[in-house]
Motif scaffolding. Structure first.
Motif, mmCIF file in Angstrom:
data_model
loop_
_atom_site.group_PDB
_atom_site.id
_atom_site.type_symbol
_atom_site.label_atom_id
_atom_site.label_comp_id
_atom_site.label_asym_id
_atom_site.label_seq_id
_atom_site.Cartn_x
_atom_site.Cartn_y
_atom_site.Cartn_z
ATOM 1 N N PRO A 108 64.055 80.645 -109.400
ATOM 2 C CA PRO A 108 63.421 80.332 -108.118
ATOM 3 C C PRO A 108 63.758 81.391 -107.077
ATOM 4 C CG PRO A 108 64.559 78.418 -109.025
ATOM 5 C CD PRO A 108 64.965 79.584 -109.859
ATOM 6 N N LEU A 109 62.859 81.586 -106.137
ATOM 7 C CA LEU A 109 63.058 82.613 -105.113
ATOM 8 C C LEU A 109 64.330 82.379 -104.313
ATOM 9 C CD1 LEU A 109 59.404 82.924 -103.766
ATOM 10 C CD2 LEU A 109 60.559 84.456 -105.352
ATOM 11 N N VAL A 110 64.594 81.126 -103.988
ATOM 12 C CA VAL A 110 65.792 80.808 -103.195
ATOM 13 C C VAL A 110 67.048 81.203 -103.955
ATOM 14 C CG1 VAL A 110 67.140 78.955 -102.160
ATOM 15 C CG2 VAL A 110 64.660 78.963 -101.909
ATOM 16 N N ALA A 111 67.078 80.939 -105.258
ATOM 17 C CA ALA A 111 68.244 81.269 -106.079
ATOM 18 C C ALA A 111 68.440 82.784 -106.154
ATOM 19 C CB ALA A 111 68.084 80.686 -107.482
ATOM 20 N N VAL A 112 67.356 83.520 -106.300
ATOM 21 C CA VAL A 112 67.454 84.986 -106.325
ATOM 22 C C VAL A 112 67.970 85.495 -104.988
ATOM 23 C CG1 VAL A 112 66.161 87.144 -106.550
ATOM 24 C CG2 VAL A 112 65.618 85.208 -108.038
ATOM 25 N N GLY A 113 67.454 84.926 -103.907
ATOM 26 C CA GLY A 113 67.912 85.329 -102.577
ATOM 27 C C GLY A 113 69.396 85.092 -102.394
ATOM 28 N N ASN A 114 69.904 83.974 -102.901
ATOM 29 C CA ASN A 114 71.340 83.689 -102.807
ATOM 30 C C ASN A 114 72.162 84.695 -103.594
ATOM 31 O OD1 ASN A 114 70.924 81.448 -101.177
ATOM 32 N ND2 ASN A 114 70.838 80.016 -102.895
#
Length: 443
Positions: free
Chosen positions: A396-402
């Protein structure tokens, strides 16, 4: 310091032009009381009587004053307000732009590039109606649905369409997370007036993932007033969420009723036929012709997330390049089995291996890759890393961002889409991505 007579002459020309485009009450209350006191560089300095008056000007009348300055063409290019005894002023636009920024709009996310199906026809039509007449049809437009179904795509499509049809309208797209962070920073930096000006001096405000307002009482209060201010001026508001307003826990009732006062449109997961149509369009965009048999195979058992659907397509295309074979059903089966089912090599792929491979290939330190450095070679490596994490692991994009230093999901989406596009247009970038994938697969 400029001479008093010169200041009076310049301000008289500008204020008369402003007077012709705002109501008499607004002019007498806010503009007429301004006093020109200096010109710094090419910026006209105006003294306001109160911070409240200055804030109202910066929220409601700033564009009209700037437009008058440009049209009068008297040697000044902007203005600044000062208020005696106020710690929030002077205000200038350079400071405002440094403090508050909009999230980037993806130019590839248009209405033409959005593939509609039975579950998205209604929301697509609502979004297009908003883009064709901002503030006049559905206001607010509240779009909800599961992650990865196209909510953000439609928001960007609205922004792109408004920019094309109404180039004078100011569009601001951001995430709820960014709105929250900037609100907190504005309190810490005593710049609340600038924050309000940034979010209320727009024609179209779009906020993604509004469900994150839950449990944030003070932020809900600020957004309530922003919502009311824009709504009273018939400015368009577009919101997205993973659930309808009534299911957002701890959302204040007054906000809930305002969200429900416009158009609520849900976006449903695509059926098999829509998935195949999406895959066909994605393949065409990448300049690949793939048989319906292969597309149907990729569409089946792909889940609801369109990004996962695209990830399956990307893995098959990569396998075709890697093995130098045409895309057949056998190759597709082999590619997906290698990447997600039977191959122990692929099962061993982790986010850390991808980050390590990117750092090794581009000779970058891990702390720099996930840090805030903005050198061109570092940004490129970071964007390729984001692309690979999405492509090879379907993260997920949020996980990559983290993983990449706590970056916003819209930043990751921009990096992913940029590298995907470049890899189909630029042979050097395509080779770099393939080389890194080979490093990962051989680890």
């Amino acid at each position: 310091m400029a001479e008093h007579s010169q200041l009076q002459f310049i301000w008289k020309q500008i204020s008369e032009r402003v007077q012709s485009v705002i109501s008499p009450i607004s002019y007498d209350t806010y503009i007429k009381t301004l006093e020109p006191i200096d010109i710094v560089g090419r910026t006209l300095v105006l003294k306001a009587e109160t911070s409240l008056g200055a804030n109202t000007i910066m929220v409601k009348h700033v564009d009209k004053i700037r437009d008058a300055i440009v049209k009068c063409d008297l040697g000044v290019k902007d203005f600044r307000l000062v208020v005696d005894g106020s710690d929030e002023y002077p205000l200038n636009f350079e400071e405002e732009e440094d403090l508050f920024t909009a999230s980037p709009i993806n130019k590839d996310f248009t209405f033409d590039s959005f593939v509609t199906g039975s579950g998205s026809k209604f929301v697509y039509a609502a979004a297009k109606a908003v883009a064709e007449a901002p503030g006049e049809t559905f206001n607010p437009l509240f779009i909800y649905g599961e992650s990865g179904l196209g909510k953000t795509h439609l928001m960007h499509a609205i922004a792109n369409e408004v920019a094309k049809k109404f180039p004078d309208k100011k569009v601001l797209y951001t995430t709820c997370e960014n709105f929250l962070n900037e609100f907190i920073n504005s309190i810490a930096q005593r710049s609340s007036a600038k924050f309000r000006m940034h979010y209320r001096n727009v024609d179209v405000l779009m906020i993604d993932d509004i469900q994150f307002l839950k449990n944030k009482t003070q932020v809900q209060e600020e957004f309530f007033h922003t919502f009311n201010e824009l709504s009273s001026q018939r400015k368009q508001i577009v919101l997205t969420s993973d659930r309808p307003p009534k299911e957002i826990a701890t959302l204040e009732e007054r906000l809930r009723t305002r969200f429900e006062g416009g158009m609520i449109a849900d976006i449903q997961p695509p059926d098999l036929e829509t998935k195949i149509a999406i895959l066909k369009k994605k393949a065409t965009d990448k300049k690949y012709i793939i048989s319906d048999e292969v597309l149907e195979f990729l569409a089946k058992n792909s889940g609801h997330d369109v990004r996962n659907l695209e990830g399956r397509l990307n893995r098959v295309i990569f396998a075709s390049k890697l093995h130098e074979e045409a895309i057949t059903l056998d190759l597709a089966r082999k590619a997906l089995n290698e990447s997600i089912d039977d191959s122990t090599e692929q099962e061993d792929i982790t986010s850390e291996k991808i980050i390590s491979a990117v750092c090794t290939y581009f000779k970058q330190k891990r702390e720099d890759l996930i840090g805030k450095g903005k050198k061109a070679d570092l940004v490129k490596a970071r964007q390729i890393c984001a692309f690979l994490l999405c492509d090879m692991l379907s993260m997920p994009l949020v996980a990559v961002g983290n993983l990449l230093g706590g970056r916003d999901h819209t930043t990751i989406m921009y990096a992913r889409d940029k590298m995907e596009k470049l890899s189909s247009l630029n042979d050097r970038v395509a080779k770099e991505i393939d080389d890194i994938k080979n490093i990962i697969l051989k680890q």
